[in-house]
Design a protein around this motif. Structure first.
Motif, PDB file in Angstrom:
ATOM      1  N   ASP A   1       0.837  -1.200   0.000  1.00 52.13           N
ATOM      2  CA  ASP A   1       0.000   0.000   0.000  1.00 52.13           C
ATOM      3  C   ASP A   1       0.876   1.257   0.000  1.00 52.13           C
ATOM      4  O   ASP A   1       0.855   2.066   0.921  1.00 52.13           O
TER       5      ASP A   1
ATOM      6  N   LEU B   1      -1.977  -4.341  -2.134  1.00 49.59           N
ATOM      7  CA  LEU B   1      -2.906  -3.263  -1.823  1.00 49.59           C
ATOM      8  C   LEU B   1      -3.867  -3.624  -0.705  1.00 49.59           C
ATOM      9  O   LEU B   1      -4.277  -4.785  -0.551  1.00 49.59           O
ATOM     10  N   ALA B   2      -4.249  -2.596   0.064  1.00 46.73           N
ATOM     11  CA  ALA B   2      -5.334  -2.721   1.027  1.00 46.73           C
ATOM     12  C   ALA B   2      -6.657  -2.832   0.270  1.00 46.73           C
ATOM     13  O   ALA B   2      -6.719  -2.667  -0.947  1.00 46.73           O
TER      14      ALA B   2
ATOM     15  N   SER C   1      -7.829   0.448  -1.303  1.00 51.65           N
ATOM     16  CA  SER C   1      -6.619   1.234  -1.089  1.00 51.65           C
ATOM     17  C   SER C   1      -6.903   2.700  -1.349  1.00 51.65           C
ATOM     18  O   SER C   1      -7.349   3.061  -2.445  1.00 51.65           O
TER      19      SER C   1
ATOM     20  N   ARG D   1      -4.372   4.775  -1.135  1.00 55.12           N
ATOM     21  CA  ARG D   1      -3.088   5.250  -1.671  1.00 55.12           C
ATOM     22  C   ARG D   1      -2.965   4.995  -3.176  1.00 55.12           C
ATOM     23  O   ARG D   1      -2.384   5.806  -3.903  1.00 55.12           O
TER      24      ARG D   1
ATOM     25  N   THR E   1      -4.405  -7.719  -4.049  1.00 62.12           N
ATOM     26  CA  THR E   1      -5.182  -7.057  -3.000  1.00 62.12           C
ATOM     27  C   THR E   1      -5.428  -8.057  -1.881  1.00 62.12           C
ATOM     28  O   THR E   1      -5.808  -9.201  -2.132  1.00 62.12           O
TER      29      THR E   1
ATOM     30  N   HIS F   1      -4.792  -0.188   5.603  1.00 63.87           N
ATOM     31  CA  HIS F   1      -3.533   0.320   5.057  1.00 63.87           C
ATOM     32  C   HIS F   1      -2.319  -0.445   5.575  1.00 63.87           C
ATOM     33  O   HIS F   1      -1.396  -0.750   4.817  1.00 63.87           O
TER      34      HIS F   1
END
Length: 226
Positions: free
Chosen positions: A105, A177-178, A181, A183, A201, A207
């Motif tokens: 992330d 990735l969260a 995400s 970000r 993911t 995060h």
């Protein structure tokens, strides 16, 4: 600047871990031993202004990257970084010459921030941290509160100079990735895929993936710990 480090394992390969803002190398406590068991000597840094490393007059991603190059062994087999640490690793990779990189992330893109609120986290108490991180075990909350005691809030300045979305990766690279995400939004994620980045993911993770869901984080590393 030479950075303080923490080590797990004695394997023949080397993995380096780079934390995000406000915490320190102890953020990896739940996942580093599992990485070490895959045959790695795992080396985690405390970024400048964090943990046992010195505070500095200035904080930029470029300076954080230079610290990584000054501290870490050359050509590690694997580098893993989170959030602001990923901004530093992104800039350090060409000279660090790691074989593979994993960005968790990553904080690469500018986004609206309440700078005063970010600095004020320095004063957060245990109950506030518990409310903010309901999925973390109590000892992780205690570890994070201890990390805040040595954190220099001036390091927030590094978030003002993020590198932006990168082009093609310099080495084989995974972006974890969260879900969702904040970000790396979907459009930017699609751009990264087209540019040669691998993306995964971790469903339901926030995060700080490696602390929200350590098991999901480790599953996300499958195929990258070879």
């Amino acid at each position: 600047m030479r950075l303080a480090t923490r080590v797990w394992g004695h394997g023949p390969r080397t993995a380096v871990l780079v934390h995000g803002i406000m915490t320190d190398s102890r953020t990896w406590n739940r996942v580093a031993p599992a990485i070490a068991q895959c045959g790695y000597r795992v080396l985690a840094v405390d970024l400048r202004g964090h943990g046992a490393s010195a505070h500095a007059a200035t904080y930029t991603p470029a300076e954080l990257a230079a610290d990584l190059i000054d501290t870490l062994p050359p050509a590690p087999d694997l580098a893993i970084a989170h959030s602001l640490g990923s901004a530093a690793l992104l800039l350090a990779v060409p000279e660090l010459r790691c074989a593979r990189a994993i960005h968790c992330d990553p904080a690469w893109l500018d986004r609206p921030r309440d700078w005063d609120a970010l600095r004020a986290v320095k004063r957060a108490g245990w109950a506030e941290l518990r409310a903010a991180q309901p999925r973390w075990p109590d000892d992780d909350i205690t570890t994070e509160q201890r990390a805040l005691t040595t954190w220099d809030p001036a390091s927030v300045d590094a978030l003002r100079r993020l590198p932006g979305l990168p082009g093609a990766p310099a080495v084989p690279s995974l972006v974890m990735l969260a879900d969702p995400s904040e970000r790396i939004p979907p459009a930017e994620a699609a751009t990264l895929r087209r540019g040669g980045w691998f993306l995964r993911t971790v469903r339901g993770a926030g995060h700080t993936i490696h602390r929200d869901d350590p098991a999901g984080f480790l599953r996300g590393l499958r195929g990258w710990l070879r």
